[in-house]
Scaffold this motif. Sequence first.
Motif, PDB file in Angstrom:
ATOM      1  N   VAL A  79       0.879  -1.144  -0.050  1.00  0.00           N
ATOM      2  CA  VAL A  79      -0.066  -0.132  -0.131  1.00  0.00           C
ATOM      3  C   VAL A  79       0.965   1.311  -0.005  1.00  0.00           C
ATOM      4  O   VAL A  79       1.845   1.291   0.501  1.00  0.00           O
ATOM      5  CB  VAL A  79      -0.995  -0.041   1.170  1.00  0.00           C
ATOM      6  N   ALA A 113      -5.168   4.170   2.856  1.00  0.00           N
ATOM      7  CA  ALA A 113      -4.342   3.316   2.203  1.00  0.00           C
ATOM      8  C   ALA A 113      -4.544   3.017   0.739  1.00  0.00           C
ATOM      9  O   ALA A 113      -5.625   2.317   0.672  1.00  0.00           O
ATOM     10  CB  ALA A 113      -4.192   1.954   3.054  1.00  0.00           C
ATOM     11  N   ALA A 127      -3.787   0.970  -2.750  1.00  0.00           N
ATOM     12  CA  ALA A 127      -3.347  -0.505  -3.182  1.00  0.00           C
ATOM     13  C   ALA A 127      -2.313  -0.215  -4.349  1.00  0.00           C
ATOM     14  O   ALA A 127      -2.170   0.558  -4.963  1.00  0.00           O
ATOM     15  CB  ALA A 127      -4.448  -1.454  -3.728  1.00  0.00           C
ATOM     16  N   HIS A 179      -6.940  -2.177   5.540  1.00  0.00           N
ATOM     17  CA  HIS A 179      -6.859  -2.329   3.991  1.00  0.00           C
ATOM     18  C   HIS A 179      -6.780  -3.939   3.517  1.00  0.00           C
ATOM     19  O   HIS A 179      -7.664  -4.494   2.785  1.00  0.00           O
ATOM     20  CB  HIS A 179      -5.894  -1.484   3.364  1.00  0.00           C
TER      21      HIS A 179
END
Length: 502
Positions: A8, A15, A17, A127
Amino acid sequence: MVAHVATVAFLGLEARAVEVQVQVAPGVPAFVVVGLPDKAVAESRERVRAALAAIGLALPPRRITVNLSPADLPKEGSHYDLPIALGLLGAMGVIDAETLVSYLVVGELGLDGRVAPSPGVLLAAIHASSHGLGLICPAAQGPEAAWAGTIEVLGAPDLIALLNHFKGSLPLAAPEPGMMEEPAGGPDLAQVKGQETAKRALEIAAAGGHNLLMSGPPGSGKSLMAACLPGILPELTPAEALEVSMVASVAGELREGRLVRRRPYRNPHHSASMAALVGGGLRVRPGEVSLAHLGVLFLDELPEFQRGVLDSLRQPLETGTVSVVRANAHVTFPARVQLVAAMNPCRCGHLGDAALACARAPRCAADYQAKLSGPLIDRIDLHVEVAAVSAADLVLPPPAEGSAEVAARVAAARAIQTVRYEGHGVRTNAEADGALLDRVATPDEAGRKLLTQAAEAMRMSARGYHRVLRVARTVADLAGSDGVGRVHVAEALGYRRRPPTN
């Protein structure tokens, strides 16, 4: 072969990806990292090279390309070391690359192969949980990551331990969630002798989450009373504790995976810069106003802060968020704080005392207080004059009431507000907007008449008018009253004093 590892990028408390793609291909030997890496990410090549050498592996004499996708998102921080290293091990065939696909990886590498802590693990864990992934992180931050829920967390002390886990020879134990942080001891209101008006204002501020300004000579107890405030505030709810801990995680201040339960209390020095107070820097970090989220931001010697620094607080105090905008980043941090400030009436501090005041009084007071802008003063709900403590006060026995008794009344008032604002996205009276106040804080006929007359006489702004209503609602809550009456409005108006300016 190309190996893929999920990680991340942190943008405030968000956060994003990022996929780490590692390719080992024939060609001139090289190790290249692309995808808008900053200096720390670019230097990961050397840390990864040394860490692999420490466990007895050498880089193949081929062209190694690491792409951090999406390529147009800036990548900052050292937490990309471990995903790059695992991606490289997957591309080299040391680890099964398919196994890595089900994990999100964060962590910094030491030259000896140890996995060092890095900021933001709690956000990364949340996340990963939302995307159905496990998490590989430093062992020291495993307890922090375990708060994210039922996801699989691998807390790795070093690369060797990770390799042994994936080969099945020595599986890593799942970390337990860290313990709640024990409340730190602080001063008790029983230590404050005299100052009954100021202590009442402190109680109202705590009950409704209001901003407070104390003005008085040196040694009158302003800083002591401000330090007593955390002791009378209710503990954070579990949801609030997670919210506050996420800010602390991004700032790298979450120790041993312990979630924070006591409300933050931040006390920056008056030499603090704008970036230190509201956030910023080359790598955008939360400032003091965000680190004090859902707690207290105490500014002692208020006029000694740079005027531009103080004015930068105007937006966060109104909206509860702070947006840090840079050429390459737009980051928003939460900043729902209770501002408590203290100041002397003038530079010498003894305005009104003919024996101690300087020769420039009262002109020095006007110059000193003019350092504070009108819009900032307008955002402070409670203004209280703190008188000097006399010898007669000091010889009195300790007050019968301490922080515990006041905290009980504050908790009862906060409980009333929790029920009242359920479903409105509001926690305290201080957060209620005008439309909501019209429904829950409209005074009776006598109170409305008094408030109208005072608003005209004091030339209140619309913001000032609503802030008086909020304080009056809190006074009524402390009294256990369903409605807002004249007596509640009168007390609220008594605190709506504005320091003299030019």
